[in-house]
Each structure stands twice: as C-alpha cells, then as structure tokens.
Design a protein around this motif. Structure first.
Motif, PDB file in Angstrom:
ATOM      1  N   ASP A 121       0.760  -1.278  -0.041  1.00  0.00           N
ATOM      2  CA  ASP A 121       0.122  -0.014   0.006  1.00  0.00           C
ATOM      3  C   ASP A 121       0.710   1.230   0.096  1.00  0.00           C
ATOM      4  OD1 ASP A 121       1.000  -0.431   2.547  1.00  0.00           O
ATOM      5  OD2 ASP A 121      -1.005   0.376   3.555  1.00  0.00           O
ATOM      6  N   LYS A 122       2.153   1.077   0.170  1.00  0.00           N
ATOM      7  CA  LYS A 122       3.068   2.321   0.087  1.00  0.00           C
ATOM      8  C   LYS A 122       3.800   2.504  -1.052  1.00  0.00           C
ATOM      9  CE  LYS A 122       3.775   1.703   5.018  1.00  0.00           C
ATOM     10  NZ  LYS A 122       4.806   1.501   6.125  1.00  0.00           N
ATOM     11  N   ALA A 123       3.938   1.276  -1.955  1.00  0.00           N
ATOM     12  CA  ALA A 123       5.069   1.620  -2.879  1.00  0.00           C
ATOM     13  C   ALA A 123       4.616   0.538  -4.166  1.00  0.00           C
ATOM     14  CB  ALA A 123       6.536   1.393  -2.694  1.00  0.00           C
ATOM     15  N   ASP A 124       4.923   0.881  -5.359  1.00  0.00           N
ATOM     16  CA  ASP A 124       4.839  -0.185  -6.660  1.00  0.00           C
ATOM     17  C   ASP A 124       6.253  -0.598  -6.682  1.00  0.00           C
ATOM     18  OD1 ASP A 124       2.094   0.206  -7.148  1.00  0.00           O
ATOM     19  OD2 ASP A 124       2.544   2.164  -8.109  1.00  0.00           O
ATOM     20  N   PHE A 125       6.102  -2.118  -6.956  1.00  0.00           N
ATOM     21  CA  PHE A 125       7.670  -2.715  -7.063  1.00  0.00           C
ATOM     22  C   PHE A 125       7.561  -3.150  -8.531  1.00  0.00           C
ATOM     23  CE2 PHE A 125       6.638  -2.956  -2.557  1.00  0.00           C
ATOM     24  CZ  PHE A 125       7.896  -2.625  -1.893  1.00  0.00           C
ATOM     25  N   LYS A 126       8.880  -3.111  -9.124  1.00  0.00           N
ATOM     26  CA  LYS A 126       9.453  -3.668 -10.357  1.00  0.00           C
ATOM     27  C   LYS A 126      10.563  -4.471 -10.015  1.00  0.00           C
ATOM     28  CE  LYS A 126       7.080  -0.148 -13.328  1.00  0.00           C
ATOM     29  NZ  LYS A 126       7.584   0.869 -14.635  1.00  0.00           N
ATOM     30  N   VAL A 127      10.415  -5.567 -10.245  1.00  0.00           N
ATOM     31  CA  VAL A 127      11.467  -6.742 -10.222  1.00  0.00           C
ATOM     32  C   VAL A 127      12.090  -7.039 -11.417  1.00  0.00           C
ATOM     33  CG1 VAL A 127      12.273  -8.886  -8.755  1.00  0.00           C
ATOM     34  CG2 VAL A 127      10.505  -7.223  -7.899  1.00  0.00           C
ATOM     35  N   HIS A 128      13.334  -7.150 -11.601  1.00  0.00           N
ATOM     36  CA  HIS A 128      14.105  -7.407 -12.816  1.00  0.00           C
ATOM     37  C   HIS A 128      14.989  -8.503 -12.435  1.00  0.00           C
ATOM     38  CE1 HIS A 128      16.234  -6.208 -16.636  1.00  0.00           C
ATOM     39  NE2 HIS A 128      15.735  -7.623 -16.803  1.00  0.00           N
ATOM     40  N   TRP A 129      14.735  -9.797 -12.857  1.00  0.00           N
ATOM     41  CA  TRP A 129      15.980 -10.855 -12.639  1.00  0.00           C
ATOM     42  C   TRP A 129      16.992 -10.729 -13.826  1.00  0.00           C
ATOM     43  CZ3 TRP A 129      15.522 -14.039  -8.458  1.00  0.00           C
ATOM     44  CH2 TRP A 129      14.421 -13.799  -7.407  1.00  0.00           C
TER      45      TRP A 129
ATOM     46  N   LEU B 208      16.102 -17.480 -21.304  1.00  0.00           N
ATOM     47  CA  LEU B 208      14.795 -17.623 -21.555  1.00  0.00           C
ATOM     48  C   LEU B 208      14.257 -16.466 -20.638  1.00  0.00           C
ATOM     49  CD1 LEU B 208      13.548 -21.163 -21.639  1.00  0.00           C
ATOM     50  CD2 LEU B 208      13.519 -19.506 -23.349  1.00  0.00           C
ATOM     51  N   LEU B 209      14.692 -16.236 -19.325  1.00  0.00           N
ATOM     52  CA  LEU B 209      14.399 -15.245 -18.290  1.00  0.00           C
ATOM     53  C   LEU B 209      14.665 -13.805 -18.985  1.00  0.00           C
ATOM     54  CD1 LEU B 209      15.585 -16.650 -15.131  1.00  0.00           C
ATOM     55  CD2 LEU B 209      13.222 -16.391 -15.643  1.00  0.00           C
ATOM     56  N   ALA B 210      15.767 -13.656 -19.747  1.00  0.00           N
ATOM     57  CA  ALA B 210      15.987 -12.245 -20.305  1.00  0.00           C
ATOM     58  C   ALA B 210      15.293 -12.089 -21.452  1.00  0.00           C
ATOM     59  CB  ALA B 210      17.391 -12.195 -20.540  1.00  0.00           C
ATOM     60  N   TRP B 211      14.894 -13.025 -22.123  1.00  0.00           N
ATOM     61  CA  TRP B 211      14.025 -12.852 -23.123  1.00  0.00           C
ATOM     62  C   TRP B 211      12.542 -12.357 -22.787  1.00  0.00           C
ATOM     63  CZ3 TRP B 211      10.172 -16.803 -23.899  1.00  0.00           C
ATOM     64  CH2 TRP B 211       9.402 -16.812 -24.842  1.00  0.00           C
ATOM     65  N   ALA B 212      12.047 -13.005 -21.598  1.00  0.00           N
ATOM     66  CA  ALA B 212      10.738 -12.916 -21.131  1.00  0.00           C
ATOM     67  C   ALA B 212      10.677 -11.672 -20.579  1.00  0.00           C
ATOM     68  CB  ALA B 212      10.426 -14.078 -19.993  1.00  0.00           C
ATOM     69  N   ALA B 213      11.688 -10.996 -19.999  1.00  0.00           N
ATOM     70  CA  ALA B 213      11.620  -9.798 -19.453  1.00  0.00           C
ATOM     71  C   ALA B 213      11.545  -8.583 -20.555  1.00  0.00           C
ATOM     72  CB  ALA B 213      12.777  -9.420 -18.616  1.00  0.00           C
ATOM     73  N   ALA B 214      12.582  -8.849 -21.626  1.00  0.00           N
ATOM     74  CA  ALA B 214      12.687  -7.738 -22.700  1.00  0.00           C
ATOM     75  C   ALA B 214      11.438  -7.714 -23.583  1.00  0.00           C
ATOM     76  CB  ALA B 214      13.759  -8.066 -23.500  1.00  0.00           C
ATOM     77  N   GLU B 215      10.666  -8.824 -24.016  1.00  0.00           N
ATOM     78  CA  GLU B 215       9.791  -8.989 -24.914  1.00  0.00           C
ATOM     79  C   GLU B 215       8.181  -9.194 -24.166  1.00  0.00           C
ATOM     80  OE1 GLU B 215      10.326 -11.483 -28.114  1.00  0.00           O
ATOM     81  OE2 GLU B 215      12.516 -10.444 -28.455  1.00  0.00           O
ATOM     82  N   HIS B 216       8.107  -9.498 -22.981  1.00  0.00           N
ATOM     83  CA  HIS B 216       7.020  -9.860 -22.500  1.00  0.00           C
ATOM     84  C   HIS B 216       6.764  -9.195 -21.242  1.00  0.00           C
ATOM     85  CE1 HIS B 216       6.014 -12.727 -25.724  1.00  0.00           C
ATOM     86  NE2 HIS B 216       7.435 -13.121 -25.512  1.00  0.00           N
ATOM     87  N   GLY B 217       7.699  -8.549 -20.432  1.00  0.00           N
ATOM     88  CA  GLY B 217       7.538  -7.925 -19.089  1.00  0.00           C
ATOM     89  C   GLY B 217       8.016  -8.535 -18.040  1.00  0.00           C
ATOM     90  N   LEU B 218       8.297  -7.699 -16.971  1.00  0.00           N
ATOM     91  CA  LEU B 218       8.608  -8.250 -15.667  1.00  0.00           C
ATOM     92  C   LEU B 218       7.932  -9.116 -15.156  1.00  0.00           C
ATOM     93  CD1 LEU B 218      10.532  -4.989 -14.440  1.00  0.00           C
ATOM     94  CD2 LEU B 218      11.276  -6.832 -15.754  1.00  0.00           C
ATOM     95  N   GLN B 219       6.616  -8.917 -15.085  1.00  0.00           N
ATOM     96  CA  GLN B 219       5.572  -9.761 -14.613  1.00  0.00           C
ATOM     97  C   GLN B 219       5.786 -11.335 -14.926  1.00  0.00           C
ATOM     98  OE1 GLN B 219       1.738  -8.108 -14.386  1.00  0.00           O
ATOM     99  NE2 GLN B 219       1.963  -6.926 -12.508  1.00  0.00           N
ATOM    100  N   LYS B 220       5.692 -11.455 -16.415  1.00  0.00           N
ATOM    101  CA  LYS B 220       5.824 -12.882 -16.899  1.00  0.00           C
ATOM    102  C   LYS B 220       7.537 -13.291 -16.470  1.00  0.00           C
ATOM    103  CE  LYS B 220       2.159 -13.564 -19.433  1.00  0.00           C
ATOM    104  NZ  LYS B 220       1.274 -14.753 -19.259  1.00  0.00           N
ATOM    105  N   GLN B 221       8.491 -12.578 -16.430  1.00  0.00           N
ATOM    106  CA  GLN B 221       9.526 -12.794 -16.160  1.00  0.00           C
ATOM    107  C   GLN B 221       9.734 -13.528 -14.805  1.00  0.00           C
ATOM    108  OE1 GLN B 221      12.829 -10.377 -15.042  1.00  0.00           O
ATOM    109  NE2 GLN B 221      14.309 -11.463 -16.189  1.00  0.00           N
ATOM    110  N   ASN B 222       8.924 -12.715 -13.894  1.00  0.00           N
ATOM    111  CA  ASN B 222       9.150 -13.250 -12.576  1.00  0.00           C
ATOM    112  C   ASN B 222       8.267 -14.724 -12.466  1.00  0.00           C
ATOM    113  OD1 ASN B 222       9.543 -12.549  -9.620  1.00  0.00           O
ATOM    114  ND2 ASN B 222       7.240 -12.613  -9.574  1.00  0.00           N
ATOM    115  N   ALA B 223       7.142 -14.818 -13.285  1.00  0.00           N
ATOM    116  CA  ALA B 223       6.422 -16.016 -13.033  1.00  0.00           C
ATOM    117  C   ALA B 223       7.145 -17.232 -13.577  1.00  0.00           C
ATOM    118  CB  ALA B 223       5.258 -15.912 -13.995  1.00  0.00           C
ATOM    119  N   LEU B 224       8.069 -16.852 -14.740  1.00  0.00           N
ATOM    120  CA  LEU B 224       8.903 -18.072 -15.158  1.00  0.00           C
ATOM    121  C   LEU B 224       9.972 -18.031 -14.085  1.00  0.00           C
ATOM    122  CD1 LEU B 224       9.857 -19.629 -17.741  1.00  0.00           C
ATOM    123  CD2 LEU B 224      11.099 -17.829 -18.510  1.00  0.00           C
TER     124      LEU B 224
END
Length: 270
Positions: free
Chosen positions: A84-92, A154-170
């Motif tokens: 409730d205080k911040a939005d987070f963006k996580v990049h692996w 695959l993780l790098a590709w997922a983040a670059a072409e499909h977004g950080l949420q998809k990368q995190n799920a992967l």
C-alpha cells in the motif's frame, strides 16, 4: 552453497557514511504537509494511487542457487508489507555460479559430494530442508544439475519482450521445478513447459534455446556485465543505488524499503 548467503552490503553511490542508516529500524511516521479540506474517499484513492512511489529491484541470481529461491520468497514477503506504500518492479538478472557446468547434466547429489565432500553435504542438506520448510517449500536433492545458460536466456527474453511480471512468473516456475520437483534446469522439455505454463510462446522460446546467437543470448551477455564485482548470489540492487547481499530476512529488506521511501519523500514532508 552460495557465497554471501547472510551478508549485508548496503552502499550508496555517492558515499558510504549512510551505511548505518540503511540497516536501522525506522518507525513509520504519518506526514502532513498542509491543512486542507477532506477529499471525497474516491478522490483520495485516486490521489494515493497516482502518487505511490516506485521501487525498482534488480536481482542477480542463478537458477540452481537454493538461496536465490529463498531470497525470492523473502523479498516477496517484504514487498507485500509495503504493497500500500509503493509499486515494485523486479527484474531478474543472470549470474552463473558455474559457467562451465555440463550441458547434459550430472547427478545432483554426486555433484555436491564432489564439490563439498560427503560429510559437509550431509550437514548442508538437512539445514537447507529446514530453511525451505520455513518458507513453505519442500527441498529435494534428487535429479540432475548442470548448465543454467538456457534458463537465463529465457528469463532475459521474457523480461525484454513480455514484461517483468511474466519474467517473475517464469523464475518462480524454474526455481520450483528444479528445487522441489527434481526437474533438470537445462532439460529442453522442462524449459519449454515452463514457458507455456506462464503463458509465453513455446516456438519463440525454442528459438531462444536452440539459437546461440538469439536475442536471449545477447541480452544475457549484456546483463552479466551490468554489475561487476558481484561474487555471490542472490544480490539485490534497489533503485540502482542500494546493494543488499544474501537471502536476507523480510524485516531486513523492509528496513531498506522504509529508507528508500524516506529518501523519495518530497522535501518538507517530514
């Protein structure tokens, strides 16, 4: 198993004299900047959502590092406390503990015995089982281990072409498969099943794996050099300035988040 498992290395790009501030407990304070008429609740919600600060987190990790999976779970607990205080963006970001590991895979327990010695492994495994259990996970030493390059592609590709949420799920699917379901991290079928499970295109992922000159490989090469000097994982970089090494407890990560939010607060808001 992985260096820097419990170390804290919080630094600032401008100076080191705020090191102690980063790790102290900072009590939450309500800040009022001026007197104003109360807003309609709906308008308050819109204003809060519009001004919620963003915290960017880059995580160096390897998909065969057990502390990286533990670190992921602990990071998520800390982020939940601040939802409730911040939005987070996580990049692996990629890190390979053993870049020369075989592609075909070797027996995991035998590999550990060869590296650490049977006596030490006999102590390490029960300890890791308890650590995983504390996070609601079942740790398994069965199956194969080996080269992690394709998983990082695959993780790098997922983040670059499909977004950080998809990368995190992967990342979650890969960690879970390797550490709790005895899946081999470089098994082609497992990797492509992971991609499909999180809603990414299988054919495109197959090209990433099979093509040594793919966009995934190019991204990995770029990202491996982003933060030089990192020797152990997990390693977290918060807003490009704060460094946190090891799978820290959620309360330690939360203290760092609190400090970040204080630094981002508008001047005169305290």
């Amino acid at each position: 198993m992985c260096a820097l498992r419990w170390s804290v290395a919080v630094t600032y790009s401008c100076s080191c004299n705020m090191l102690k501030v980063c790790v102290q407990v900072v009590p939450h304070r309500v800040r009022l900047t001026h007197k104003a008429r109360p807003l309609h609740p709906a308008r308050c919600l819109v204003a809060t959502m519009a001004t919620k600060p963003s915290i960017q987190i880059e995580v160096m990790s390897d998909t065969v590092c057990p502390w990286c999976y533990i670190g992921k779970r602990r990071l998520e607990k800390a982020m939940k406390q601040f939802s409730d205080k911040a939005d987070f963006k996580v990049h692996w970001l990629p890190f390979q503990l053993n870049p020369d590991a075989p592609l075909e895979g070797v027996n995991k327990i035998q590999s550990y015995n060869d590296k650490f010695g049977p006596a030490r492994v006999a102590q390490m495994v029960p300890a890791m089982e308890r650590t995983f259990a504390s996070e609601g996970l079942q740790y398994s030493m069965g199956g194969l281990t080996g080269n992690t390059r394709n998983s990082h592609r695959l993780l790098a590709w997922a983040a670059a072409e499909h977004g950080l949420q998809k990368q995190n799920a992967l990342a979650e699917y890969l960690f879970s498969g390797y550490f709790t379901k005895e899946q081999y991290i470089n098994d082609r079928d497992f990797l492509l099943s992971a991609v499909e499970a999180v809603g990414l295109p299988r054919d495109a992922a197959a090209n990433i794996i099979d093509n040594a000159d793919s966009v995934g490989e190019k991204l990995v090469q770029q990202e491996l050099g982003k933060y030089s000097g990192i020797t152990g994982v997990p390693h977290f970089v918060i807003n490009g300035r704060m460094h946190l090494g090891g799978a820290q407890p959620p309360e330690v990560i939360a203290e760092v988040f609190e400090e970040v939010l204080q630094q981002q607060a508008p001047a005169g808001s305290s």
